[in-house]
Design a protein around this motif. Structure first.
Motif, PDB file in Angstrom:
ATOM      1  N   UNK A 158     -14.983   5.578 -35.749  1.00  8.39           N
ATOM      2  CA  UNK A 158     -14.636   4.784 -34.751  1.00  8.39           C
ATOM      3  C   UNK A 158     -13.171   4.153 -35.051  1.00  8.39           C
ATOM      4  N   UNK A 159     -12.916   4.009 -36.013  1.00 12.76           N
ATOM      5  CA  UNK A 159     -11.387   3.359 -36.226  1.00 12.76           C
ATOM      6  C   UNK A 159     -10.436   4.225 -36.292  1.00 12.76           C
ATOM      7  N   UNK A 160     -10.359   5.528 -35.737  1.00  7.99           N
ATOM      8  CA  UNK A 160      -9.484   6.523 -35.382  1.00  7.99           C
ATOM      9  C   UNK A 160      -9.244   6.479 -33.899  1.00  7.99           C
ATOM     10  N   UNK A 161     -10.120   5.880 -33.176  1.00  6.71           N
ATOM     11  CA  UNK A 161      -9.829   6.102 -31.645  1.00  6.71           C
ATOM     12  C   UNK A 161      -9.102   4.550 -31.169  1.00  6.71           C
ATOM     13  N   UNK A 162      -8.459   4.847 -29.888  1.00  7.11           N
ATOM     14  CA  UNK A 162      -7.779   3.650 -29.291  1.00  7.11           C
ATOM     15  C   UNK A 162      -9.016   3.499 -28.159  1.00  7.11           C
ATOM     16  N   UNK A 163      -9.720   4.393 -27.580  1.00  3.47           N
ATOM     17  CA  UNK A 163     -10.416   4.051 -26.456  1.00  3.47           C
ATOM     18  C   UNK A 163     -11.709   5.239 -26.469  1.00  3.47           C
ATOM     19  N   UNK A 164     -12.893   4.987 -25.942  1.00  8.29           N
ATOM     20  CA  UNK A 164     -13.977   5.851 -25.485  1.00  8.29           C
ATOM     21  C   UNK A 164     -14.197   5.642 -24.156  1.00  8.29           C
ATOM     22  N   UNK A 165     -14.597   6.577 -23.531  1.00  4.53           N
ATOM     23  CA  UNK A 165     -15.095   6.541 -21.988  1.00  4.53           C
ATOM     24  C   UNK A 165     -16.286   7.514 -21.694  1.00  4.53           C
ATOM     25  N   UNK A 166     -17.367   7.305 -21.131  1.00  4.27           N
ATOM     26  CA  UNK A 166     -18.298   8.045 -20.724  1.00  4.27           C
ATOM     27  C   UNK A 166     -19.597   7.299 -20.383  1.00  4.27           C
ATOM     28  N   UNK A 167     -20.548   8.053 -19.788  1.00  2.00           N
ATOM     29  CA  UNK A 167     -21.925   7.408 -19.293  1.00  2.00           C
ATOM     30  C   UNK A 167     -22.746   7.118 -20.558  1.00  2.00           C
ATOM     31  N   UNK A 168     -22.686   7.984 -21.771  1.00  2.00           N
ATOM     32  CA  UNK A 168     -23.700   7.839 -22.597  1.00  2.00           C
ATOM     33  C   UNK A 168     -23.217   8.201 -23.927  1.00  2.00           C
ATOM     34  N   UNK A 169     -22.903   7.126 -24.704  1.00  2.00           N
ATOM     35  CA  UNK A 169     -22.217   7.046 -26.110  1.00  2.00           C
ATOM     36  C   UNK A 169     -22.954   7.976 -27.229  1.00  2.00           C
ATOM     37  N   UNK A 170     -24.298   8.123 -27.086  1.00  2.00           N
ATOM     38  CA  UNK A 170     -25.006   9.186 -27.878  1.00  2.00           C
ATOM     39  C   UNK A 170     -24.670  10.557 -27.811  1.00  2.00           C
ATOM     40  N   UNK A 171     -24.280  11.022 -26.703  1.00  2.00           N
ATOM     41  CA  UNK A 171     -23.757  12.318 -26.385  1.00  2.00           C
ATOM     42  C   UNK A 171     -22.521  12.529 -27.326  1.00  2.00           C
ATOM     43  N   UNK A 172     -21.808  11.766 -27.670  1.00  2.00           N
ATOM     44  CA  UNK A 172     -20.554  12.005 -28.732  1.00  2.00           C
ATOM     45  C   UNK A 172     -21.292  12.304 -30.127  1.00  2.00           C
ATOM     46  N   UNK A 173     -22.436  11.529 -30.286  1.00  2.00           N
ATOM     47  CA  UNK A 173     -23.029  11.890 -31.506  1.00  2.00           C
ATOM     48  C   UNK A 173     -23.703  13.259 -31.713  1.00  2.00           C
ATOM     49  N   UNK A 174     -24.069  13.853 -30.500  1.00  2.00           N
ATOM     50  CA  UNK A 174     -24.576  14.903 -30.363  1.00  2.00           C
ATOM     51  C   UNK A 174     -25.781  15.193 -29.576  1.00  2.00           C
ATOM     52  N   UNK A 175     -26.660  14.195 -28.919  1.00  2.00           N
ATOM     53  CA  UNK A 175     -27.844  14.154 -28.097  1.00  2.00           C
ATOM     54  C   UNK A 175     -27.947  13.165 -27.234  1.00  2.00           C
ATOM     55  N   UNK A 176     -27.617  13.357 -25.968  1.00  2.00           N
ATOM     56  CA  UNK A 176     -27.372  12.377 -24.939  1.00  2.00           C
ATOM     57  C   UNK A 176     -28.683  11.636 -24.755  1.00  2.00           C
ATOM     58  N   UNK A 177     -29.238  10.591 -25.232  1.00  2.00           N
ATOM     59  CA  UNK A 177     -30.379  10.083 -25.196  1.00  2.00           C
ATOM     60  C   UNK A 177     -30.804   9.637 -23.470  1.00  2.00           C
ATOM     61  N   UNK A 178     -29.735   8.952 -23.051  1.00  2.00           N
ATOM     62  CA  UNK A 178     -29.959   8.579 -21.710  1.00  2.00           C
ATOM     63  C   UNK A 178     -30.657   9.773 -20.825  1.00  2.00           C
ATOM     64  N   UNK A 179     -29.775  10.882 -20.949  1.00  2.00           N
ATOM     65  CA  UNK A 179     -30.319  11.800 -20.010  1.00  2.00           C
ATOM     66  C   UNK A 179     -31.733  12.381 -20.385  1.00  2.00           C
ATOM     67  N   UNK A 180     -31.816  12.627 -21.944  1.00  2.00           N
ATOM     68  CA  UNK A 180     -32.823  13.019 -22.579  1.00  2.00           C
ATOM     69  C   UNK A 180     -34.147  12.070 -22.180  1.00  2.00           C
ATOM     70  N   UNK A 181     -33.970  10.936 -22.180  1.00  2.00           N
ATOM     71  CA  UNK A 181     -35.041   9.891 -21.574  1.00  2.00           C
ATOM     72  C   UNK A 181     -35.579  10.451 -20.479  1.00  2.00           C
ATOM     73  N   UNK A 182     -34.516  10.476 -19.636  1.00  2.00           N
ATOM     74  CA  UNK A 182     -34.695  10.720 -18.021  1.00  2.00           C
ATOM     75  C   UNK A 182     -35.415  12.125 -17.744  1.00  2.00           C
ATOM     76  N   UNK A 183     -35.084  13.203 -18.471  1.00  2.00           N
ATOM     77  CA  UNK A 183     -35.847  14.447 -18.362  1.00  2.00           C
ATOM     78  C   UNK A 183     -37.610  14.335 -19.175  1.00  2.00           C
ATOM     79  N   UNK A 184     -37.463  13.591 -20.213  1.00  2.00           N
ATOM     80  CA  UNK A 184     -38.684  13.536 -20.664  1.00  2.00           C
ATOM     81  C   UNK A 184     -39.669  12.676 -19.786  1.00  2.00           C
ATOM     82  N   UNK A 185     -38.854  11.769 -18.993  1.00  2.00           N
ATOM     83  CA  UNK A 185     -39.831  11.145 -17.904  1.00  2.00           C
ATOM     84  C   UNK A 185     -40.359  11.913 -16.927  1.00  2.00           C
ATOM     85  N   UNK A 186     -39.432  12.814 -16.574  1.00  2.00           N
ATOM     86  CA  UNK A 186     -39.672  13.772 -15.364  1.00  2.00           C
ATOM     87  C   UNK A 186     -40.737  14.609 -15.594  1.00  2.00           C
TER      88      UNK A 186
END
Length: 192
Positions: A158-186
């Motif tokens: 995180x110390x290498x960055x000036x900024x981050x932008x996006x809807x789901x920060x977990x996507x940057x780690x490799x698994x977008x949990x916000x979208x995954x949780x929605x798909x699992x609910x569906x």
């Protein structure tokens, strides 16, 4: 309730999925991850996420299979896992002062119906200017050689960055949990 199977050998994806407090198993899919000629990073990660889930579709019990893949590109070249200090140094030197878009493909295959839903979640990272000494200090401290882009955003990276932008920060780690949780609910699961 169907079983949940994470089609991945990534410890980072397992750690992320544990946040949802759902029991799951994991298994490494055996697929060829080579990009197709002219394939964009977005198309690549969606294809690979679907392929990873499909590779494990032959389950004896009803199963929801999660596939995910991530890529970014600099000057049209898709960055993979660096695997060595030298390649990681090259990747971070190229990213220095640039904004990169990380594309994370997500697929959820329901073995009960054969239906596979997939999408790509994008996340932007603006790297601060990085000199060779800073890159080496970071790489020696965290050794992110198994991470696409040569950093761990959940750690010192995180110390290498000036900024981050996006809807789901977990996507940057490799698994977008916000979208995954929605798909699992569906798919009929209660999350949480």
């Amino acid at each position: 309730m169907p079983l949940i199977l994470l089609a991945s050998s990534s410890p980072y994806r397992r750690q992320l999925l544990e946040r949802l407090h759902l029991p799951f198993a994991h298994q490494s899919p055996d697929i060829d991850e080579t990009p197709l000629p002219g394939e964009s990073p977005r198309a690549l990660v969606e294809r690979l996420a679907r392929a990873k889930a499909a590779a494990l579709a032959d389950q004896p019990a009803p199963t929801l299979i999660i596939g995910s893949d991530q890529a970014t590109a600099i000057d049209g070249e898709i960055l993979g896992k660096p695997l060595t200090h030298e390649r990681a140094h090259q990747q971070l030197a190229r990213a220095s002062g640039q904004t990169l878009v990380f594309h994370t493909g997500l697929a959820l295959l329901d073995s009960r119906t054969g239906e596979c839903r997939s999408e790509v979640v994008d996340f932007q990272v603006r790297f601060r200017p990085l000199d060779a000494a800073t890159i080496d200090r970071y790489l020696l401290a965290e050794q992110p050689y198994d991470c696409a882009g040569s950093f761990k955003a959940e750690g010192l990276g995180i110390a290498l960055f000036d900024a981050m932008q996006g809807e789901d920060p977990t996507s940057l780690i490799g698994l977008p949990l916000i979208r995954l949780a929605a798909l699992l609910r569906e798919a009929g699961l209660q999350v949480p």
